[in-house]
Design an enzyme around this catalytic site. Structure first.
Site, PDB file in Angstrom:
ATOM      1  CG  HIS A  26       4.356 -10.282  25.520  1.00 40.58           C
ATOM      2  ND1 HIS A  26       4.987  -9.156  24.311  1.00 40.58           N
ATOM      3  CD2 HIS A  26       5.090  -9.362  26.441  1.00 40.58           C
ATOM      4  CE1 HIS A  26       5.933  -7.489  25.094  1.00 40.58           C
ATOM      5  NE2 HIS A  26       5.409  -8.031  26.481  1.00 40.58           N
ATOM      6  CB  CYS A  27       9.240 -11.742  21.475  1.00 43.07           C
ATOM      7  SG  CYS A  27       8.096 -12.313  20.682  1.00 43.07           S
ATOM      8  CB  ALA A  28       8.785  -7.907  19.173  1.00 45.10           C
ATOM      9  NE  ARG A  30       7.731 -15.187  17.135  1.00 43.52           N
ATOM     10  CZ  ARG A  30       8.409 -15.099  17.074  1.00 43.52           C
ATOM     11  NH1 ARG A  30       8.356 -16.798  16.935  1.00 43.52           N
ATOM     12  NH2 ARG A  30       9.543 -14.871  17.012  1.00 43.52           N
TER      13      ARG A  30
END
Length: 460
Positions: A26-28, A30
């Site tokens: 995951h990112c910030a 998504r």
């Protein structure tokens, strides 16, 4: 509303079950999933899940937008279900093979710069705070004048505002070594060598207060305070040189010999070859950006404000980090930020119009928080969850961004930092610009909102 655990189960089921998951990260905002067979994904079912603000394929990954904070909790629940696939590093290696060469290069550039951004944001906030505290109008509230500020206080603020940029090559080289598989501390020391006080200071040379050292009578050698490209390529090549020697130096000597050889080779290469060449390249890029930003009649704001969020969709917008660093370093301010801010705010305005106009409770529940996310500087939920899904709201947002960008350009707004926009971005304008900054944002939001409400969305 479903619990995070239920949502995680629904996500895994909708993407084809655990057996279809290759890896999860995951990112910030998504959840990023790589699957074995994309045809097994039920995209309609995914988008109907609570808290999902949109989903799309990009760079070989199926990316589900949950928003800041929420995505961390969903990721934990997915892992708790025993769905992990490959490791994050393996996922990066697999994803690195996806997309065009240009997309892969920009993605790598982003991997290097994202960890550095927080300290540059902090530095921008310190600059804004100093601008606020040293304003004559603010000082007069306390019965003070600019002459009342002590030299020691100004020195203290310089430590806060200058350190990150003075040692920027060390940060860039450290992060580049990390991304390309080298030892980060070797990269950090290599970066420090590029700004060694033994070398003529880059800023002093630029101001004419110092002269470069000339080797062999024609190779100019200076420090690289605030430079990015020399440190980036030194880190890229240095990491590969380190990996080459680590495979060949006996283990008993590796601890001593490898760092010695890497630093010797790379500082020589950096000072005498990479540095002089890439410094010219940096200056060329900077001059090109300035040429665009100096287009007359607000054309720069119109163009950048319109196209910025289109570039965000492609995922190559990380290149702007480098451009903004260059602007701050060379000008002492950032004229790019207020234009981009207008583009971001406008997408929030378009999503807000959809939220207000629609009668669908689910779409309202998606569009309202998505617009808030955009007003906090993150447009992915608004773009992929609402505006781009319905088409016209995205276009109206682009128009709002162009008008807001045009206004920001005409007013010559200058941010004191980078990487934060819209509401958080006010901290970069804590001087006489604050009201103009607010007007630019309001105009961008209002234009996009009105156009979307009147022409951009129908409940069909």
């Amino acid at each position: 509303m479903s619990s995070n655990q239920d949502i995680a189960k629904q996500v895994v089921e909708a993407i084809g079950g655990p057996e279809n998951v290759q890896s999860v990260a995951h990112c910030a905002t998504r959840l990023r999933i790589m699957v074995h067979d994309k045809d097994k994904i039920n995209e309609k079912k995914v988008e109907e899940i609570d808290k999902v603000k949109g989903a799309f394929f990009n760079s070989g990954q199926y990316q589900i937008i949950f928003g800041t904070g929420t995505v961390n909790r969903i990721y934990e629940e997915v892992n708790n279900l025993g769905v992990s696939g490959t490791t994050k590093s393996e996922m990066k290696q697999e994803a690195a093979k996806q997309g065009t060469a240009f997309q892969r290069a920009i993605r790598t550039f982003g991997d290097v710069f994202v960890p550095i951004i927080p300290v540059l944001v902090a530095t921008g906030l310190f600059m804004g705070l100093r601008g606020l505290l040293t304003q004559e109008q603010v000082l007069s509230l306390f019965g003070l004048t600019p002459d009342s500020i002590s030299d020691n206080f100004l020195l203290f603020t310089e430590v806060l505002t200058d350190t990150a940029f003075v040692f920027l090559p060390a940060l860039v080289a450290w992060s580049t070594f990390r991304v390309f598989g080298g030892t980060p501390i070797i990269g950090f020391v290599l970066g420090l060598m590029l700004v060694s006080p033994a070398l003529p200071n880059a800023w002093a040379v630029a101001e004419g207060n110092a002269d470069p050292l000339y080797f062999l009578g024609f190779i100019p050698v200076i420090g690289y305070q605030g430079s990015v490209l020399p440190a980036f390529f030194a880190g890229l090549i240095g990491a590969k040189v380190e990996r080459f020697f680590r495979k060949r130096v006996p283990e008993a000597l590796d601890l001593i010999v490898t760092p010695f050889i890497v630093l010797l080779i790379m500082i020589t290469l950096s000072l005498f070859v990479l540095g002089p060449i890439l410094h010219l390249v940096e200056n060329g890029i900077f001059d090109g950006v300035i040429a665009v930003l100096e287009l007359p009649f607000g054309l720069a704001g119109l163009i950048i404000g319109f196209f910025n969020q289109i570039i965000v969709i492609t995922g190559v917008h990380h290149i702007f980090n480098f451009l903004e660093i260059q602007l701050l370093e060379n000008l002492g301010f950032n004229p790019f930020n207020p234009i981009v801010t207008a583009a971001i705010a406008a997408q929030g305005g378009a999503a807000l119009a959809v939220a207000v106009k629609t009668k669908s409770k689910k779409l309202k529940a998606l569009a309202y928080p998505s617009s808030l996310s955009a007003f906090l500087g993150i447009t992915e939920p608004a773009i992929f969850g609402v505006n781009l899904r319905y088409g016209k709201p995205f276009i109206m947002g682009l128009i709002g961004g162009a008008i807001g960008g045009f206004l920001a350009d005409i007013l010559r707004l200058q941010a004191t930092g980078m990487a934060i926009t819209v509401i958080p971005g006010t901290l970069l304008y804590l001087n006489e610009q604050i009201f103009l900054y607010l007007i630019v944002n309001i105009v961008g939001i209002a234009v996009a909102f009105v156009l979307t409400y009147l022409f951009g969305y129908k409940d069909e």
